[in-house]
Scaffold this motif. Structure first.
Motif, PDB file in Angstrom:
ATOM      1  N   LEU A  46     -11.739  -3.076  -4.484  1.00 17.33           N
ATOM      2  CA  LEU A  46     -10.802  -2.247  -5.237  1.00 17.33           C
ATOM      3  C   LEU A  46     -11.575  -1.333  -6.164  1.00 17.33           C
ATOM      4  CD1 LEU A  46      -8.187  -4.971  -6.279  1.00 17.33           C
ATOM      5  CD2 LEU A  46      -7.997  -3.345  -4.374  1.00 17.33           C
ATOM      6  N   VAL A  47     -11.083  -0.113  -6.322  1.00 18.59           N
ATOM      7  CA  VAL A  47     -11.700   0.864  -7.208  1.00 18.59           C
ATOM      8  C   VAL A  47     -10.629   1.520  -8.063  1.00 18.59           C
ATOM      9  CG1 VAL A  47     -13.016   3.004  -7.346  1.00 18.59           C
ATOM     10  CG2 VAL A  47     -13.552   1.357  -5.566  1.00 18.59           C
ATOM     11  N   SER A  48     -10.861   1.555  -9.359  1.00 17.64           N
ATOM     12  CA  SER A  48     -10.022   2.327 -10.262  1.00 17.64           C
ATOM     13  C   SER A  48     -10.770   3.616 -10.581  1.00 17.64           C
ATOM     14  CB  SER A  48      -9.747   1.545 -11.547  1.00 17.64           C
ATOM     15  OG  SER A  48      -9.081   2.354 -12.493  1.00 17.64           O
ATOM     16  N   ALA A  49     -10.167   4.766 -10.239  1.00 21.87           N
ATOM     17  CA  ALA A  49     -10.861   6.038 -10.386  1.00 21.87           C
ATOM     18  C   ALA A  49      -9.856   7.150 -10.642  1.00 21.87           C
ATOM     19  CB  ALA A  49     -11.658   6.347  -9.112  1.00 21.87           C
ATOM     20  N   PRO A  50     -10.319   8.271 -11.207  1.00 21.25           N
ATOM     21  CA  PRO A  50      -9.431   9.434 -11.311  1.00 21.25           C
ATOM     22  C   PRO A  50      -8.942   9.848  -9.932  1.00 21.25           C
ATOM     23  CG  PRO A  50     -11.425   9.745 -12.620  1.00 21.25           C
ATOM     24  CD  PRO A  50     -11.650   8.529 -11.795  1.00 21.25           C
ATOM     25  N   GLY A  54     -11.786  15.425 -12.344  1.00 24.43           N
ATOM     26  CA  GLY A  54     -11.188  16.124 -13.472  1.00 24.43           C
ATOM     27  C   GLY A  54      -9.838  15.583 -13.876  1.00 24.43           C
ATOM     28  N   SER A  55      -9.288  14.655 -13.099  1.00 31.25           N
ATOM     29  CA  SER A  55      -7.992  14.080 -13.414  1.00 31.25           C
ATOM     30  C   SER A  55      -8.051  13.220 -14.665  1.00 31.25           C
ATOM     31  CB  SER A  55      -7.493  13.234 -12.238  1.00 31.25           C
ATOM     32  OG  SER A  55      -6.302  12.541 -12.583  1.00 31.25           O
ATOM     33  N   GLY A  56      -6.945  13.184 -15.389  1.00 29.95           N
ATOM     34  CA  GLY A  56      -6.841  12.306 -16.544  1.00 29.95           C
ATOM     35  C   GLY A  56      -6.105  11.028 -16.235  1.00 29.95           C
ATOM     36  N   GLU A  57      -5.670  10.854 -14.976  1.00 27.65           N
ATOM     37  CA  GLU A  57      -4.909   9.684 -14.562  1.00 27.65           C
ATOM     38  C   GLU A  57      -5.772   8.759 -13.712  1.00 27.65           C
ATOM     39  OE1 GLU A  57      -1.865   8.865 -15.388  1.00 27.65           O
ATOM     40  OE2 GLU A  57      -1.383  10.680 -16.520  1.00 27.65           O
ATOM     41  N   ALA A  58      -5.868   7.492 -14.082  1.00 27.24           N
ATOM     42  CA  ALA A  58      -6.600   6.508 -13.289  1.00 27.24           C
ATOM     43  C   ALA A  58      -5.679   5.915 -12.235  1.00 27.24           C
ATOM     44  CB  ALA A  58      -7.157   5.401 -14.178  1.00 27.24           C
ATOM     45  N   SER A  59      -6.186   5.792 -11.028  1.00 26.00           N
ATOM     46  CA  SER A  59      -5.437   5.196  -9.924  1.00 26.00           C
ATOM     47  C   SER A  59      -6.283   4.118  -9.280  1.00 26.00           C
ATOM     48  CB  SER A  59      -5.072   6.267  -8.890  1.00 26.00           C
ATOM     49  OG  SER A  59      -4.328   7.308  -9.482  1.00 26.00           O
ATOM     50  N   VAL A  60      -5.638   3.158  -8.635  1.00 27.23           N
ATOM     51  CA  VAL A  60      -6.343   2.064  -7.972  1.00 27.23           C
ATOM     52  C   VAL A  60      -6.281   2.285  -6.462  1.00 27.23           C
ATOM     53  CG1 VAL A  60      -6.459  -0.427  -7.599  1.00 27.23           C
ATOM     54  CG2 VAL A  60      -5.808   0.473  -9.845  1.00 27.23           C
ATOM     55  N   TYR A  61      -7.441   2.195  -5.817  1.00 32.49           N
ATOM     56  CA  TYR A  61      -7.542   2.402  -4.381  1.00 32.49           C
ATOM     57  C   TYR A  61      -8.171   1.192  -3.709  1.00 32.49           C
ATOM     58  CZ  TYR A  61      -7.034   7.330  -5.704  1.00 32.49           C
ATOM     59  OH  TYR A  61      -6.595   8.509  -6.234  1.00 32.49           O
ATOM     60  N   ALA A  62      -7.781   0.937  -2.483  1.00 32.61           N
ATOM     61  CA  ALA A  62      -8.528   0.017  -1.633  1.00 32.61           C
ATOM     62  C   ALA A  62      -9.778   0.753  -1.164  1.00 32.61           C
ATOM     63  CB  ALA A  62      -7.681  -0.398  -0.429  1.00 32.61           C
ATOM     64  N   LEU A 114      -4.055   4.454  -1.540  1.00 30.87           N
ATOM     65  CA  LEU A 114      -3.594   4.321  -2.914  1.00 30.87           C
ATOM     66  C   LEU A 114      -2.773   3.043  -3.096  1.00 30.87           C
ATOM     67  CD1 LEU A 114      -3.311   5.693  -5.733  1.00 30.87           C
ATOM     68  CD2 LEU A 114      -1.211   6.748  -4.850  1.00 30.87           C
ATOM     69  N   LEU A 115      -3.092   2.278  -4.148  1.00 30.01           N
ATOM     70  CA  LEU A 115      -2.374   1.041  -4.433  1.00 30.01           C
ATOM     71  C   LEU A 115      -1.543   1.121  -5.711  1.00 30.01           C
ATOM     72  CD1 LEU A 115      -5.186  -1.549  -3.601  1.00 30.01           C
ATOM     73  CD2 LEU A 115      -3.358  -0.713  -2.101  1.00 30.01           C
ATOM     74  N   SER A 116      -1.694   2.220  -6.472  1.00 31.16           N
ATOM     75  CA  SER A 116      -0.930   2.370  -7.702  1.00 31.16           C
ATOM     76  C   SER A 116      -0.269   3.738  -7.713  1.00 31.16           C
ATOM     77  CB  SER A 116      -1.845   2.216  -8.922  1.00 31.16           C
ATOM     78  OG  SER A 116      -2.828   3.247  -8.952  1.00 31.16           O
ATOM     79  N   SER A 117       0.573   3.981  -8.700  1.00 30.40           N
ATOM     80  CA  SER A 117       1.309   5.237  -8.748  1.00 30.40           C
ATOM     81  C   SER A 117       0.452   6.366  -9.310  1.00 30.40           C
ATOM     82  CB  SER A 117       2.563   5.073  -9.610  1.00 30.40           C
ATOM     83  OG  SER A 117       2.203   4.747 -10.941  1.00 30.40           O
ATOM     84  N   VAL A 118       0.753   7.602  -8.854  1.00 25.76           N
ATOM     85  CA  VAL A 118       0.091   8.807  -9.338  1.00 25.76           C
ATOM     86  C   VAL A 118       1.178   9.850  -9.576  1.00 25.76           C
ATOM     87  CG1 VAL A 118      -1.518  10.670  -8.780  1.00 25.76           C
ATOM     88  CG2 VAL A 118      -2.005   8.355  -8.017  1.00 25.76           C
ATOM     89  N   PRO A 119       1.123  10.574 -10.705  1.00 26.03           N
ATOM     90  CA  PRO A 119       2.105  11.643 -10.896  1.00 26.03           C
ATOM     91  C   PRO A 119       2.003  12.656  -9.756  1.00 26.03           C
ATOM     92  CG  PRO A 119       0.906  11.205 -12.933  1.00 26.03           C
ATOM     93  CD  PRO A 119       0.207  10.442 -11.841  1.00 26.03           C
ATOM     94  N   ASN A 120       3.048  12.782  -8.929  1.00 21.20           N
ATOM     95  CA  ASN A 120       2.931  13.599  -7.726  1.00 21.20           C
ATOM     96  C   ASN A 120       2.961  15.098  -8.008  1.00 21.20           C
ATOM     97  OD1 ASN A 120       5.623  14.032  -8.254  1.00 21.20           O
ATOM     98  ND2 ASN A 120       6.355  12.654  -6.650  1.00 21.20           N
ATOM     99  N   SER A 121       3.207  15.497  -9.259  1.00 21.28           N
ATOM    100  CA  SER A 121       3.209  16.915  -9.596  1.00 21.28           C
ATOM    101  C   SER A 121       1.953  17.340 -10.339  1.00 21.28           C
ATOM    102  CB  SER A 121       4.440  17.238 -10.458  1.00 21.28           C
ATOM    103  OG  SER A 121       4.380  16.504 -11.682  1.00 21.28           O
ATOM    104  N   GLU A 122       0.961  16.431 -10.433  1.00 20.94           N
ATOM    105  CA  GLU A 122      -0.198  16.679 -11.287  1.00 20.94           C
ATOM    106  C   GLU A 122      -0.910  17.983 -10.938  1.00 20.94           C
ATOM    107  OE1 GLU A 122      -3.648  13.896 -13.276  1.00 20.94           O
ATOM    108  OE2 GLU A 122      -2.854  13.379 -11.316  1.00 20.94           O
TER     109      GLU A 122
END
Length: 280
Positions: A46-50, A54-62, A114-122
């Motif tokens: 698992l990786v937590s990354a922008p 340049g993103s300010g939102e962290a997301s979790v990926y497999a 993607l395993l977590s939510s991301v603002p889809n309008s970012e």
């Protein structure tokens, strides 16, 4: 749909490249499979990354991967491409790489891993940056526990034809973790690019501005970021190893001033992950 984001693929560079970690894995494999010159490693974690650089939102990926080491010079990886040591001695190695830049989606919420939510309008409205075949070269020098690496890569077919590079200095500290001889690696890093690469990922045209609501911007190359990367390599047995890593990168220069970063992201980029490797 792209299999992995640019920033997640970039995190492979944070994984321990210390000579101690590599030697531990190779020695374990050689002890078990004496005489074999090819070793396979299957990885999952698992990786937590922008969600983008340049993103300010962290997301979790497999983060799945398969890699093959052929002898002590050639490595082939699903995510990290192909690398070959053209020259290699006890302290110095230099070689060539063929890798893949996975581009950028303007809808990170649709990412396959993607395993977590991301603002889809970012960054919706900027448009996708297509995948790119990338060739490069590297030189690495090891002195005692210290390791210095310079790598430069150029896009040759796909979403960009820019040049991007990294400079890393790493200290590799042998330690005992869970009763196992392990390695903690840490040190400073910096990334740079030419105008073409910076423009591809950080420009905002008039049309993109109208579609996304992000101000127009024209980025030049130069120093893109500097930071500190760290990792821990823990062999659990002769075949299985646990890898943890973390990184802090500070965007700088024209990249940091991009309206994408200033209006929809952050100059500070934080990444962390945990991966399990099985080598046979």
């Amino acid at each position: 749909m792209k299999p992995i984001t640019t920033i997640t693929a970039t995190m492979l560079a944070i994984l321990p490249v210390s000579v101690f970690a590599q030697d531990a894995a190779e020695n374990a494999a050689e002890d078990t499979f004496a005489g074999h010159g090819i070793f396979f490693t299957v990885s999952g974690g698992l990786v937590s990354a922008p969600s983008f650089l340049g993103s300010g939102e962290a997301s979790v990926y497999a983060l799945p991967n398969i890699s093959v080491a052929i002898g002590d010079r050639l490595n082939v990886s699903l995510l990290d491409g192909v690398s070959y040591d053209v020259y290699k001695d006890d302290n110095l190695s230099a070689g060539a790489t063929l890798t893949y830049d996975f581009g950028r989606e303007d809808t990170p919420s649709e990412h396959a891993l993607l395993l977590s939510s991301v603002p889809n309008s970012e960054i919706a409205g900027l448009g996708d940056i297509e995948e790119t075949a990338v060739v490069g070269g590297y030189i690495e020098y090891i002195y005692g526990n210290m390791q210095a690496t310079l790598e430069i890569r150029k896009g040759v077919d796909g979403g960009h034809d820019g040049i991007v590079g990294d400079v890393d200095v790493t200290y590799n500290a042998p330690v005992e973790i869970f009763g196992k001889q392990s390695v903690i690696s840490f040190g400073p890093t910096a990334s740079f690019s030419d105008d073409s690469y910076a423009s591809t990922f950080f420009d905002v045209s008039a049309a993109q501005s109208a579609a996304s609501g992000i101000s127009e911007y024209d980025a030049d190359g130069g120093l893109m970021s500097y930071g500190l990367h760290a990792s821990a390599y823990v062999p659990l047995n002769q075949n299985v190893a646990l890898v943890g890593f973390a990184a802090f990168d500070q965007l700088t220069g024209d990249v940091a001033e991009s309206s994408i970063v200033q209006e929809r992201g952050a100059e500070e980029q934080v990444t962390a992950g945990l991966i399990l490797n099985y080598t046979f």
